[in-house]
Scaffold this active site. Structure first.
Site: not given
Lengths: 101, 483
Positions: B78, B153, B177
């Site tokens: 990420k 996210s 997330s």
């Protein structure tokens, strides 16, 4: 909770954000909706309840606040990140607005 | 190698020499270049650097060196975690040019064990979002239906595993997330408990809730990765000193006789009937394996979203104050210093980041501090207490991960409160700092449904153990999208 456009402009100024007129209107309605939703927290009886700022409440691993030298290569890479530089020095606008060059 | 292989399978193949690390990197590079244009799950491609790393791994193995079980395994990160020498944007333009000089601790541990970074993955800017529509690098499509969101996210990290663009991903979960996109994309994702994995080098969102954890094809794979990243780190004073168990042996232990709590607050009449059916079917499988099902109550559940969306913006607004375009990142021109800050922040942050900064600025300001921030901190105490109470009665808690399947792009972008409510089932565990796993448990309208398995703080082995046993008798986790 109903915010006014003036409230939102004040908040934006504190947060160092510039808002256009249409953004001011949109954020006034969005932030008011979010805060109105959050107002339900007021209905919870929290008498005698301690606030939680950190899940363990422990900080056992503090280290001495000592200067650690970095190597030249890392230093050069950090300097390369400066958005604006003169030689190895970071360039910024004057800190005091009354300051005249 | 077959099209979809687990980390355990790649690990065996690399160890026995059936494939080389270079071949593994090539396999995933080709997939990224062929498939990712449809998904947009990567922001920065590091497949060229990955080639060089792979050659080194192959040379070491050829020289007879005994390498770790993840040596030569390509993985993605990420983009909210710093990676040395690879651009790390946080999916925000203010960091468009930022190249960290150091690795976040989790990444450092994986790279030191020989795992190879294949790219940096798209996400909502600084982790702010439930749909990945808040990235300044475009939204990420769901591999099961490209007209739907991947979840947020860490949407790119989930989509990349679902589409098999890397063996595993490392994400970050502050309020769902990892779990929500894992659920939406049909993969296994673990939110570690607070303090289990170092936050050093993870771009701070809400420092009192942020956690780092893996996405993979199975609970067993997640256990293998967790073994490498878990444990105390002198660079993060909030990491726990508690010993790290051997996860792979822990998850093999039986679950017969163990207790599963089912909280009534998550199974209300408003819950989507198909999601409810899938989750109840999954819970029935555990009953067949000899676990006992116990109805429990987590009475403050309904206040979790309100608590979360006050505390997190407060911490966001404080953490993001450091991004001002001065020392690194992108600087926009202003007439003086103050306007340089505001111009840089205005151009460098998307709308949702601005919303959160402003909510936080408001809630922390004089006159609002006690009513909003301190009151939310107190309700957080009550939510944590709900979980403490529950875990005196049961070993794990099971709920749906999300109240709905992946929604269509644009469905919630005009209504922030509606978007925030997507996190209703994932934010409570975050506020309590406990461990929570999402595993695929079936489909609704052709889209994956996730089962959330919550365990006590620092007891990741329990949700992983239940997830592993579930995956031994079901095949939801081996269903893959057609791309």
């Amino acid at each position: 909770m109903k915010l006014t456009t003036a409230d939102v402009m004040r908040i934006a100024q504190l947060a160092r954000l510039d808002l256009t007129e249409s953004e001011q209107e949109r954020y006034t309605s969005e932030l008011s909706a979010i805060l109105s939703y959050a107002e339900m927290l007021g209905e919870v009886d929290t008498t005698g309840v301690e606030p939680t700022s950190h899940i363990t409440g422990e900080l056992k691993n503090l280290r001495p606040d000592a200067v650690i030298q970095i190597d030249d290569e890392t230093r050069a890479k950090l300097i390369a990140q400066f958005p604006d530089a003169k030689a190895d020095l970071l360039t910024v606008a004057p800190v005091f607005s009354s300051y005249k060059q | 190698m077959k099209e979809f292989s687990t980390l355990a399978e790649w690990s065996d193949a690399l160890k026995s020499g059936v494939v080389s690390a270079v071949e593994a990197v090539n396999f995933f590079s080709q997939r990224i270049h062929a498939i990712d244009p449809k998904l947009n799950s990567f922001i920065t491609d590091s497949t060229v650097e990955a080639q060089e790393e792979a050659k080194k791994i192959d040379a070491r193995r050829a020289a007879g060196e005994v390498l770790s079980d993840i040596a030569g395994i390509p993985f993605g990160i990420k983009d909210a975690l710093d990676s040395a020498g690879i651009r790390s944007t946080g999916a925000a333009k203010i960091l468009d040019t930022f190249v960290p000089t150091f690795d976040s601790t989790a990444i450092n541990r994986l790279r030191s064990a020989g795992a190879i970074v294949i790219g940096k993955q798209n996400c909502d800017s600084f982790g702010h979002g439930a749909s990945n529509e808040n990235s300044m690098y475009g939204a990420v499509s769901n591999p099961w239906d490209v007209s739907r969101v991947s979840g947020g996210s860490s949407g790119g990290s989930a989509a990349a595993v679902a589409a098999n663009l890397n063996v595993f991903s490392i994400g970050e979960d502050t309020g769902g997330s990892i779990r929500a996109p894992a659920s939406f994309c049909g993969v296994t994702g673990l939110k570690t408990s607070y303090g289990r994995v170092s936050r050093f080098g993870a771009m701070p969102m809400a420092s009192s809730l942020d956690t780092v954890g893996p996405f993979a094809h199975s609970a067993e794979d997640v256990a293998i990765i967790l073994q490498h990243i878990a444990g105390h780190d002198p660079l993060d004073a909030t990491t726990a000193e508690a010993p790290v168990p051997n996860y792979r042996s822990e998850i093999s232990k039986p679950i017969s006789g163990m207790k599963i709590g089912v909280p009534r607050e998550y199974f209300t009449d408003e819950l989507d009937t198909t999601i409810r059916a899938r989750v109840e079917e999954a819970i029935a499988e555990f009953k067949k394996m000899g676990a006992e099902i116990v109805e429990i109550s987590l009475p403050h559940t309904k206040y979790a979203i309100a608590t979360y969306y006050i505390l997190v913006p407060c911490e966001d607004s404080s953490n993001l104050a450091r991004l001002d375009g001065i020392r690194y990142g992108t600087r926009a021109a202003g007439q003086d210093l103050v306007h340089t800050y505001s111009a840089s922040r205005t151009a460098g942050f998307p709308d949702e980041v601005k919303r959160r900064i402003m909510i936080g600025t408001f809630a922390l300001s004089h006159g609002n501090f006690d009513a909003f921030y301190v009151q939310a901190q107190k309700v957080r105490t009550l939510i944590k207490h709900d979980f403490d109470e529950a875990f005196t009665k049961v070993d794990v808690i099971m709920t749906p991960t999300t109240p709905e399947i992946a929604f269509k792009f644009g469905d919630k972008t005009t209504d922030p409160v509606k978007m925030y409510l997507s996190d209703a089932f994932v934010s409570p565990a975050s506020l309590a700092g406990v461990a929570a796993l999402s595993v695929p448990c079936g489909f609704a309208q052709g889209m994956p449904v996730g089962l959330q398995i919550i365990g006590p703080r620092l007891a990741e082995e329990l949700p992983l153990r239940f997830g592993h046993h579930f995956q031994k008798i079901t095949n939801w986790h081996t269903q893959h999208p057609a791309l």
